[in-house]
Design a protein around this motif. Structure first.
Motif, short mmCIF file in Angstrom:
data_model
loop_
_atom_site.label_atom_id
_atom_site.label_comp_id
_atom_site.label_asym_id
_atom_site.label_seq_id
_atom_site.Cartn_x
_atom_site.Cartn_y
_atom_site.Cartn_z
N LEU A 38 12.41 -19.82 -19.57
CA LEU A 38 13.12 -18.99 -18.60
C LEU A 38 12.09 -18.34 -17.68
N THR A 39 12.21 -18.58 -16.36
CA THR A 39 11.21 -18.05 -15.43
C THR A 39 11.77 -17.03 -14.45
N ASP A 40 13.08 -17.03 -14.24
CA ASP A 40 13.65 -16.09 -13.27
C ASP A 40 15.14 -15.93 -13.52
N GLU A 41 15.65 -14.77 -13.16
CA GLU A 41 17.09 -14.49 -13.19
C GLU A 41 17.42 -13.65 -11.96
N ARG A 42 18.53 -13.95 -11.33
CA ARG A 42 18.98 -13.16 -10.19
C ARG A 42 20.45 -12.79 -10.39
N ILE A 43 20.85 -11.71 -9.77
CA ILE A 43 22.24 -11.29 -9.82
C ILE A 43 22.65 -10.86 -8.41
N LEU A 44 23.83 -11.27 -8.00
CA LEU A 44 24.31 -10.89 -6.67
C LEU A 44 25.83 -10.75 -6.69
N GLU A 45 26.33 -10.01 -5.71
CA GLU A 45 27.78 -9.84 -5.55
C GLU A 45 28.19 -10.44 -4.22
N GLU A 46 29.27 -11.20 -4.24
CA GLU A 46 29.78 -11.80 -3.01
C GLU A 46 31.30 -11.89 -3.10
N ASP A 47 31.98 -11.39 -2.09
CA ASP A 47 33.44 -11.42 -2.04
C ASP A 47 34.07 -10.84 -3.30
N GLY A 48 33.48 -9.74 -3.77
CA GLY A 48 34.05 -9.05 -4.92
C GLY A 48 33.75 -9.67 -6.27
N LYS A 49 32.97 -10.75 -6.30
CA LYS A 49 32.60 -11.39 -7.56
C LYS A 49 31.09 -11.25 -7.78
N ILE A 50 30.71 -11.12 -9.05
CA ILE A 50 29.29 -10.97 -9.39
C ILE A 50 28.82 -12.25 -10.09
N TYR A 51 27.69 -12.75 -9.63
CA TYR A 51 27.14 -14.00 -10.15
C TYR A 51 25.72 -13.80 -10.67
N GLU A 52 25.39 -14.50 -11.74
CA GLU A 52 24.01 -14.55 -12.23
C GLU A 52 23.47 -15.97 -12.05
N ILE A 53 22.21 -16.05 -11.67
CA ILE A 53 21.53 -17.34 -11.53
C ILE A 53 20.34 -17.35 -12.49
N VAL A 54 20.23 -18.41 -13.26
CA VAL A 54 19.20 -18.53 -14.30
C VAL A 54 18.31 -19.72 -13.95
N VAL A 55 17.00 -19.52 -13.98
CA VAL A 55 16.05 -20.58 -13.62
C VAL A 55 15.13 -20.85 -14.81
N ALA A 56 14.92 -22.13 -15.11
CA ALA A 56 14.03 -22.50 -16.21
C ALA A 56 13.21 -23.71 -15.83
N VAL A 57 12.03 -23.83 -16.44
CA VAL A 57 11.14 -24.96 -16.16
C VAL A 57 10.61 -25.55 -17.47
N ARG A 58 10.12 -26.76 -17.37
CA ARG A 58 9.40 -27.38 -18.49
C ARG A 58 8.05 -26.69 -18.64
N ALA A 59 7.67 -26.37 -19.85
CA ALA A 59 6.34 -25.79 -20.10
C ALA A 59 5.94 -26.10 -21.53
N ASN A 60 4.67 -26.47 -21.70
CA ASN A 60 4.19 -26.81 -23.05
C ASN A 60 4.27 -25.63 -24.00
N ASP A 61 4.10 -24.40 -23.45
CA ASP A 61 4.12 -23.22 -24.31
C ASP A 61 5.43 -22.45 -24.18
N ALA A 62 6.52 -23.17 -23.86
CA ALA A 62 7.82 -22.52 -23.65
C ALA A 62 8.27 -21.73 -24.87
N ALA A 63 8.10 -22.29 -26.07
CA ALA A 63 8.59 -21.62 -27.28
C ALA A 63 7.91 -20.26 -27.45
N GLU A 64 6.59 -20.23 -27.28
CA GLU A 64 5.84 -18.97 -27.45
C GLU A 64 6.22 -17.95 -26.38
N ARG A 65 6.31 -18.42 -25.15
CA ARG A 65 6.61 -17.49 -24.05
C ARG A 65 8.05 -16.99 -24.10
N ASN A 66 8.98 -17.86 -24.47
CA ASN A 66 10.37 -17.40 -24.65
C ASN A 66 10.47 -16.38 -25.78
N ALA A 67 9.70 -16.61 -26.85
CA ALA A 67 9.71 -15.67 -27.97
C ALA A 67 9.27 -14.28 -27.52
#
Length: 260
Positions: A143-172
């Motif tokens: 997981l590298t980024d998360e954003r939240i925004l409101e548009e037309d009365g609705k709230i949305y979250e955006i989640v971004v993830a990438v491949r990484a050799n050390d993903a398990a350690e960094r996610n932990a």
């Protein structure tokens, strides 16, 4: 924004988060607005627009044709990542579906080898964001980024993830129990991190607080309904639900206090 296509704020933010130069596959593309924008703006060299239903598939085909991009955007009809062959895409975008469905699409694609060569996922669940975060962690996407925004009365979250050799350690490290401002410990704290989002907790915005104030009100209505049931099992569930609500309220109160 590109002059040919006007994106909503939600799709515009998704477009900003896509890696420059990526070959993108947009799953559930609807009118193919995102792929057309990305390719016509020069951000992506090529794209696949995947759509399950005939009406949106035809609308996407017309949009790509009208933009003169049939040689660079392929519109394909199929279910989830079935429209993608291994190695065809660097970035997968999935927007506007429930989190459980997005996780299921990714899992089916993973089992079928469709994520081979994919380096980035940009995901926008309408609900159930924690299901998406858990799938990413379970399959070593960082997981590298998360954003939240409101548009037309609705709230949305955006989640971004990438491949990484050390993903398990960094996610932990991201999901460590002591990363949350709460008396909750262990699994309770980790569950809250998945629910709120570790990056969104680090930089809570007005939109973040509006979302969770609304969610707490919904939970309160559900709790009142649960309390009307008379079985012992229902009483136990209501107690667990109440405890979860109180933990969430505590986190939000701590975040409010820490604001400048």
């Amino acid at each position: 924004m590109n002059g040919n296509v006007k994106l909503s704020d939600r799709l515009g933010l998704i477009a900003e988060l896509v890696h420059h130069g990526a070959r993108v596959a947009d799953i559930g593309s609807d009118h193919a607005l995102l792929p057309v924008y990305l390719v016509s703006a020069g951000q992506c060299p090529s794209a696949i627009a995947g759509e399950l239903n005939q009406g949106p598939f035809e609308a996407a085909s017309r949009q790509v044709d009208a933009a003169g991009l049939k040689d660079r955007i392929q519109v394909r009809k199929g279910n989830g990542l079935a429209v993608v062959q291994a190695g065809e895409a660097d970035t997968i975008t999935i927007a506007g579906m429930g989190g459980q469905l997005i996780a299921a699409i990714l899992e089916d694609g993973r089992k079928a080898g469709k994520l081979s060569g994919v380096k980035q996922l940009v995901l926008q669940p309408n609900v159930g964001e924690d299901a998406v975060r858990r799938w990413l962690t379970e399959h070593d996407w960082l997981l590298t980024d998360e954003r939240i925004l409101e548009e037309d009365g609705k709230i949305y979250e955006i989640v971004v993830a990438v491949r990484a050799n050390d993903a398990a350690e960094r996610n932990a490290q991201l999901y460590k129990a002591d990363n949350i401002p709460s008396a909750a410990e262990g699994e309770d704290a980790v569950r809250l991190l998945y629910r709120f989002g570790p990056y969104l907790l680090q930089r809570p915005t007005e939109v973040f607080f509006r979302k969770w104030d609304s969610e707490i009100r919904k939970m309160d209505r559900i709790l009142r309904q649960m309390e009307q049931a008379e079985t012992e099992e229902a009483a136990d569930k209501a107690e667990q639900f109440r405890a979860e609500m109180e933990r969430m309220k505590e986190v939000l109160a701590c975040l409010q206090k820490g604001r400048p």
